[in-house]
Structures are given as structure tokens and as C-alpha cells.
Design a protein around this motif. Structure first.
Motif, mmCIF file in Angstrom:
data_model
loop_
_atom_site.group_PDB
_atom_site.id
_atom_site.type_symbol
_atom_site.label_atom_id
_atom_site.label_comp_id
_atom_site.label_asym_id
_atom_site.label_seq_id
_atom_site.Cartn_x
_atom_site.Cartn_y
_atom_site.Cartn_z
ATOM 1 N N MET A 1 0.856 -1.179 0.000
ATOM 2 C CA MET A 1 0.000 0.000 0.000
ATOM 3 C C MET A 1 0.900 1.240 0.000
ATOM 4 O O MET A 1 1.650 1.483 0.933
ATOM 5 N N ASP A 2 0.790 2.004 -1.058
ATOM 6 C CA ASP A 2 1.632 3.186 -1.221
ATOM 7 C C ASP A 2 0.957 4.424 -0.647
ATOM 8 O O ASP A 2 -0.255 4.594 -0.757
ATOM 9 N N ILE A 3 1.763 5.293 -0.077
ATOM 10 C CA ILE A 3 1.272 6.569 0.432
ATOM 11 C C ILE A 3 1.110 7.516 -0.752
ATOM 12 O O ILE A 3 2.048 7.755 -1.504
ATOM 13 N N LEU A 4 -0.105 8.037 -0.921
ATOM 14 C CA LEU A 4 -0.378 8.964 -2.015
ATOM 15 C C LEU A 4 -0.054 10.400 -1.620
ATOM 16 O O LEU A 4 0.476 11.166 -2.423
ATOM 17 N N PHE A 5 -0.428 10.761 -0.387
ATOM 18 C CA PHE A 5 -0.180 12.110 0.123
ATOM 19 C C PHE A 5 0.313 11.995 1.557
ATOM 20 O O PHE A 5 -0.114 11.121 2.294
ATOM 21 N N LYS A 6 1.192 12.907 1.929
ATOM 22 C CA LYS A 6 1.732 12.932 3.290
ATOM 23 C C LYS A 6 1.701 14.388 3.752
ATOM 24 O O LYS A 6 2.147 15.277 3.036
ATOM 25 N N ASN A 7 1.164 14.621 4.954
ATOM 26 C CA ASN A 7 1.033 15.967 5.489
ATOM 27 C C ASN A 7 1.495 15.954 6.937
ATOM 28 O O ASN A 7 1.237 14.997 7.665
ATOM 29 N N SER A 8 2.166 17.016 7.351
ATOM 30 C CA SER A 8 2.569 17.122 8.757
ATOM 31 C C SER A 8 2.604 18.587 9.163
ATOM 32 O O SER A 8 2.783 19.471 8.329
ATOM 33 N N PHE A 9 2.423 18.823 10.458
ATOM 34 C CA PHE A 9 2.462 20.174 11.006
ATOM 35 C C PHE A 9 2.508 20.094 12.521
ATOM 36 O O PHE A 9 2.278 19.046 13.107
ATOM 37 N N THR A 10 2.807 21.222 13.129
ATOM 38 C CA THR A 10 2.763 21.360 14.581
ATOM 39 C C THR A 10 1.466 22.058 14.944
ATOM 40 O O THR A 10 1.181 23.144 14.443
ATOM 41 N N LEU A 11 0.677 21.417 15.787
ATOM 42 C CA LEU A 11 -0.611 21.972 16.199
ATOM 43 C C LEU A 11 -0.380 23.098 17.202
ATOM 44 O O LEU A 11 0.313 22.929 18.190
ATOM 45 N N THR A 12 -0.958 24.252 16.917
ATOM 46 C CA THR A 12 -0.829 25.412 17.799
ATOM 47 C C THR A 12 -2.218 25.959 18.120
ATOM 48 O O THR A 12 -3.204 25.608 17.478
ATOM 49 N N GLU A 13 -2.261 26.831 19.092
ATOM 50 C CA GLU A 13 -3.527 27.472 19.449
ATOM 51 C C GLU A 13 -4.037 28.326 18.293
ATOM 52 O O GLU A 13 -5.234 28.405 18.056
ATOM 53 N N LYS A 14 -3.141 28.920 17.544
ATOM 54 C CA LYS A 14 -3.519 29.741 16.391
ATOM 55 C C LYS A 14 -4.258 28.903 15.341
ATOM 56 O O LYS A 14 -5.248 29.352 14.766
ATOM 57 N N ILE A 15 -3.790 27.694 15.105
ATOM 58 C CA ILE A 15 -4.460 26.807 14.147
ATOM 59 C C ILE A 15 -5.855 26.459 14.634
ATOM 60 O O ILE A 15 -6.817 26.489 13.865
ATOM 61 N N LEU A 16 -5.985 26.134 15.909
ATOM 62 C CA LEU A 16 -7.307 25.802 16.445
ATOM 63 C C LEU A 16 -8.247 26.995 16.393
ATOM 64 O O LEU A 16 -9.438 26.844 16.111
ATOM 65 N N LEU A 17 -7.733 28.195 16.651
ATOM 66 C CA LEU A 17 -8.579 29.383 16.570
ATOM 67 C C LEU A 17 -9.021 29.655 15.134
ATOM 68 O O LEU A 17 -10.146 30.072 14.895
ATOM 69 N N GLU A 18 -8.144 29.395 14.173
ATOM 70 C CA GLU A 18 -8.517 29.575 12.770
ATOM 71 C C GLU A 18 -9.628 28.607 12.372
ATOM 72 O O GLU A 18 -10.502 28.941 11.592
ATOM 73 N N TYR B 1 -1.119 20.309 -2.671
ATOM 74 C CA TYR B 1 -2.443 20.655 -2.165
ATOM 75 C C TYR B 1 -3.499 20.554 -3.263
ATOM 76 O O TYR B 1 -4.585 20.033 -3.035
ATOM 77 N N ASP B 2 -3.189 21.030 -4.457
ATOM 78 C CA ASP B 2 -4.164 20.989 -5.555
ATOM 79 C C ASP B 2 -4.528 19.555 -5.934
ATOM 80 O O ASP B 2 -5.702 19.239 -6.166
ATOM 81 N N ASP B 3 -3.541 18.681 -5.993
ATOM 82 C CA ASP B 3 -3.820 17.269 -6.280
ATOM 83 C C ASP B 3 -4.621 16.633 -5.149
ATOM 84 O O ASP B 3 -5.527 15.829 -5.379
ATOM 85 N N PHE B 4 -4.294 17.000 -3.914
ATOM 86 C CA PHE B 4 -5.016 16.456 -2.762
ATOM 87 C C PHE B 4 -6.477 16.903 -2.774
ATOM 88 O O PHE B 4 -7.367 16.122 -2.456
ATOM 89 N N LYS B 5 -6.703 18.143 -3.125
ATOM 90 C CA LYS B 5 -8.069 18.675 -3.177
ATOM 91 C C LYS B 5 -8.927 17.855 -4.149
ATOM 92 O O LYS B 5 -10.050 17.470 -3.816
ATOM 93 N N THR B 6 -8.394 17.556 -5.301
ATOM 94 C CA THR B 6 -9.099 16.722 -6.279
ATOM 95 C C THR B 6 -9.307 15.318 -5.731
ATOM 96 O O THR B 6 -10.394 14.744 -5.847
ATOM 97 N N PHE B 7 -8.282 14.769 -5.105
ATOM 98 C CA PHE B 7 -8.336 13.420 -4.550
ATOM 99 C C PHE B 7 -9.404 13.291 -3.466
ATOM 100 O O PHE B 7 -10.239 12.389 -3.517
ATOM 101 N N ILE B 8 -9.404 14.199 -2.499
ATOM 102 C CA ILE B 8 -10.342 14.091 -1.370
ATOM 103 C C ILE B 8 -11.776 14.360 -1.816
ATOM 104 O O ILE B 8 -12.716 13.754 -1.310
ATOM 105 N N THR B 9 -11.960 15.235 -2.794
ATOM 106 C CA THR B 9 -13.293 15.497 -3.331
ATOM 107 C C THR B 9 -13.831 14.248 -4.023
ATOM 108 O O THR B 9 -15.007 13.908 -3.881
ATOM 109 N N THR B 10 -12.985 13.560 -4.748
ATOM 110 C CA THR B 10 -13.389 12.331 -5.436
ATOM 111 C C THR B 10 -13.707 11.218 -4.441
ATOM 112 O O THR B 10 -14.704 10.510 -4.589
#
Length: 168
Positions: free
Chosen positions: A1-18, A153-162
Motif C-alpha cells: 500500500m503506497d502513500i499517495l499524500f503525506k502531510n505534517s504540522f505542529t498543532l498550535t492554538e492559532k491553528i485551532l482558533l482559525e 495541495y491541488d492534487d489532494f483537493k481533487t483526490f479528497i473530493t473524489t
């Protein structure tokens, strides 16, 4: 099983407020907006002929609906971030998300792993810097738009919508 998309980030209070719009239930939003409009209308309409007692009540209702509409989601986001910090022993919260063809996995820096199929996604919120996936059981999955290590991001947007048949 191949990974199609990989995303990572640090969760902050600013992200939760957004992303705070995802915390407010639809019914609560509708009632708050409706109450605010009704209160404003009645306040303007009757303000000149009301006695002090009713002016005070209308003013109180007005502040209550403004609080429900604007400040309650902010307070809930701050409370949620504090809970995240407690669970992670006050260390920075790293999230990694791998998207496969039939499911996606969320890895947190504390070792927790959640695996979900795309059919579990109920709604997708598109915010300025983030996507928020609202999954069954009120589980929120945050995806940083510029946090893709594999794929775009653009490819992911198409992927998740599908995969979900949801628009955002």
C-alpha cells in the motif's frame, strides 16, 4: 500500500482558533444568528418606548447572542488546545497524516494512531491555511495546506473530493 499524500504540522492554538467554525454546531449557529437579528430588530423598534426593565432585558439578550455567536467558539478552541497540551505533557504537538487509496492514518507525537476510511468524513471545512475534516464521532482532522511533504495541495483537493463526494 503506497502513500499517495503525506502531510505534517505542529498543532498550535492559532491553528485551532482559525478552525473554530468547526466546533460550533449548525443548530447553535442558526439560533444565535436568528436570536441576534430578532434582538437587534426588537431593540431598535421598541427602544424609545420601553421602560428601563425591558431595555435592560433586550440589552442582556443582545450580549448573550453576540457571546454565543463570536466568543463561545473562541473559548472552546482555547479549551481544546489546553486539553491537547495536557495529553501531550505540555510538549509541542506534531501531527502526521498519511493518505492511502482506501484510508488515511493520523499519527500524533504521543504515539496515538487513528486509521479511518474516507466514508467516515462528514464535512470538509476550507479555512485560510487549513482544511478541517469532520469525521463521524465528531473527530476533527486538521490538514495544513502548505504542509504536504508528498503530493501537492491541488492534487489532494481533487483526490479528497473524489473519495468523499463532498465539496468545500
Amino acid at each position: 500500500m503506497d502513500i499517495l499524500f503525506k502531510n505534517s504540522f505542529t498543532l498550535t492554538e492559532k491553528i485551532l482558533l482559525e478552525c473554530r467554525v468547526a466546533y460550533t454546531k449548525k443548530l447553535g449557529k442558526c439560533l444565535s444568528v436568528l436570536g441576534l437579528i430578532m434582538t437587534l430588530f426588537e431593540f431598535i423598534r421598541f427602544y424609545s418606548v420601553m421602560n428601563f426593565k425591558y431595555k435592560f432585558l433586550f440589552t442582556l439578550f443582545l450580549f448573550f447572542f453576540i457571546y454565543m455567536l463570536f466568543f463561545l467558539p473562541i473559548l472552546r478552541a482555547k479549551k481544546m488546545y489546553k486539553r491537547y497540551l495536557i495529553v501531550h505533557n505540555y510538549k509541542p504537538i506534531q501531527e502526521f497524516i498519511d493518505f492511502y487509496d482506501d484510508k488515511f492514518k493520523v499519527y500524533e507525537s504521543n504515539g496515538a494512531i487513528v486509521s479511518l476510511s474516507y466514508s467516515n468524513i462528514k464535512k470538509i471545512y476550507n479555512k485560510k491555511n487549513m482544511l478541517v475534516l469532520l469525521c463521524k464521532g465528531d473527530l476533527l482532522v486538521f490538514i495544513k495546506k502548505d504542509g504536504f511533504e508528498q503530493g501537492t495541495y491541488d492534487d489532494f483537493k481533487t483526490f479528497i473530493t473524489t473519495k468523499t463526494n463532498l465539496n468545500f
